[in-house]
Motif scaffolding. Structure first.
Motif, PDB file in Angstrom:
ATOM      1  N   ALA A   1      31.074  19.231 -27.721  1.00  0.00           N
ATOM      2  CA  ALA A   1      32.145  18.671 -28.550  1.00  0.00           C
ATOM      3  C   ALA A   1      33.046  19.776 -29.083  1.00  0.00           C
ATOM      4  CB  ALA A   1      31.546  17.855 -29.691  1.00  0.00           C
TER       5      ALA A   1
ATOM      6  N   HIS B   1      31.013  11.720 -29.483  1.00  0.00           N
ATOM      7  CA  HIS B   1      30.102  11.514 -28.356  1.00  0.00           C
ATOM      8  C   HIS B   1      29.148  10.368 -28.648  1.00  0.00           C
ATOM      9  CE1 HIS B   1      27.141  13.975 -30.642  1.00  0.00           C
ATOM     10  NE2 HIS B   1      26.260  13.310 -29.926  1.00  0.00           N
TER      11      HIS B   1
ATOM     12  N   TYR C   1      31.213  11.940 -23.818  1.00  0.00           N
ATOM     13  CA  TYR C   1      32.160  12.554 -24.738  1.00  0.00           C
ATOM     14  C   TYR C   1      33.508  11.856 -24.544  1.00  0.00           C
ATOM     15  CZ  TYR C   1      28.512  16.059 -24.713  1.00  0.00           C
ATOM     16  OH  TYR C   1      27.288  16.688 -24.792  1.00  0.00           O
TER      17      TYR C   1
END
Length: 223
Positions: free
Chosen positions: A194, A207, A218
């Motif tokens: 992320a 996510h 994601y």
């Protein structure tokens, strides 16, 4: 980082057994994960979509079934041949680090279990951002870090011993499935992935864990 030419040859060598081994090694859940990813991404009818590292086209076809105008992209000609045989209507042979599309082309870009094979992950993420329209979204489905120490340890044993043995028995290519396990274990966990998406310029990023974190989707937007 994996070497692109080696990865291309490896996938070409296992293409004919790729789907079968996906079903065996995931106990059939790989198709369900792709359907769930599409449920979360909500492709709209007529949206322009690119499915990168498309392999044999399962996610490309799922996007098409939901009304998106999808193009499947992969650098393995053998994989693309299988995707075409399944009925994928639009395919492009290309390196996902150098996509043959203008800036701001797509409403949606997807990658299912492919970004960990890129020779340069950060470059790949920036290339995804480049071809997205402002407000467009990326959906990256990839193996991740399972929750819970005991479960994570058991999964590590599965990757190290079971996956190569089954891969060798079915495909005759143990090295490809040694690579599969090692590439999964070396890939960034959910928090780091992320963060990499945010560093590439995506906002916002979130996510969704699948199967207790064995995989994660994601969802990242181009501002």
């Amino acid at each position: 980082m994996p070497v692109a030419a080696d990865v291309r040859r490896m996938f070409g060598s296992i293409a004919v057994r790729y789907d079968l081994l996906n079903r065996i090694l995931s106990l059939g859940t790989d198709r369900a994960w792709r359907r769930r990813a599409c449920d979360l991404l909500r492709p709209l009818s007529g949206e322009a979509a690119a499915d990168l590292c498309c392999g044999t086209g399962d996610l490309t076809l799922e996007l098409e079934s939901r009304g998106a105008s999808a193009v499947g992209v992969d650098f393995s000609r053998e994989m693309l041949g299988l995707a075409a045989a399944k009925g994928a209507a639009r395919l492009a042979e290309a390196d996902c680090l150098r996509l043959p599309f203008p800036d701001r082309t797509f409403d949606l870009v997807t990658v299912a279990f492919g970004v960990r094979n890129l020779a340069d992950l950060e470059t790949g993420l920036r290339e995804i951002l480049r071809v997205l329209k402002p407000g467009g979204r990326a959906g990256i489905l990839e193996f991740a870090s399972p929750r819970g120490a005991v479960f994570r340890t058991a999964y590590g044993v599965y990757l190290r011993w079971v996956v190569p043995a089954v891969g060798a028995a079915v495909s005759g290519r143990r090295s490809a499935y040694d690579y599969l396990g090692s590439s999964i274990q070396a890939f960034p966990d959910q928090a780091r992935m992320a963060a990499l998406l945010a560093e590439a310029g995506f906002r916002p990023v979130r996510h969704h864990d699948f199967a207790r974190g064995i995989a994660a989707l994601y969802v990242a937007h181009r501002p």
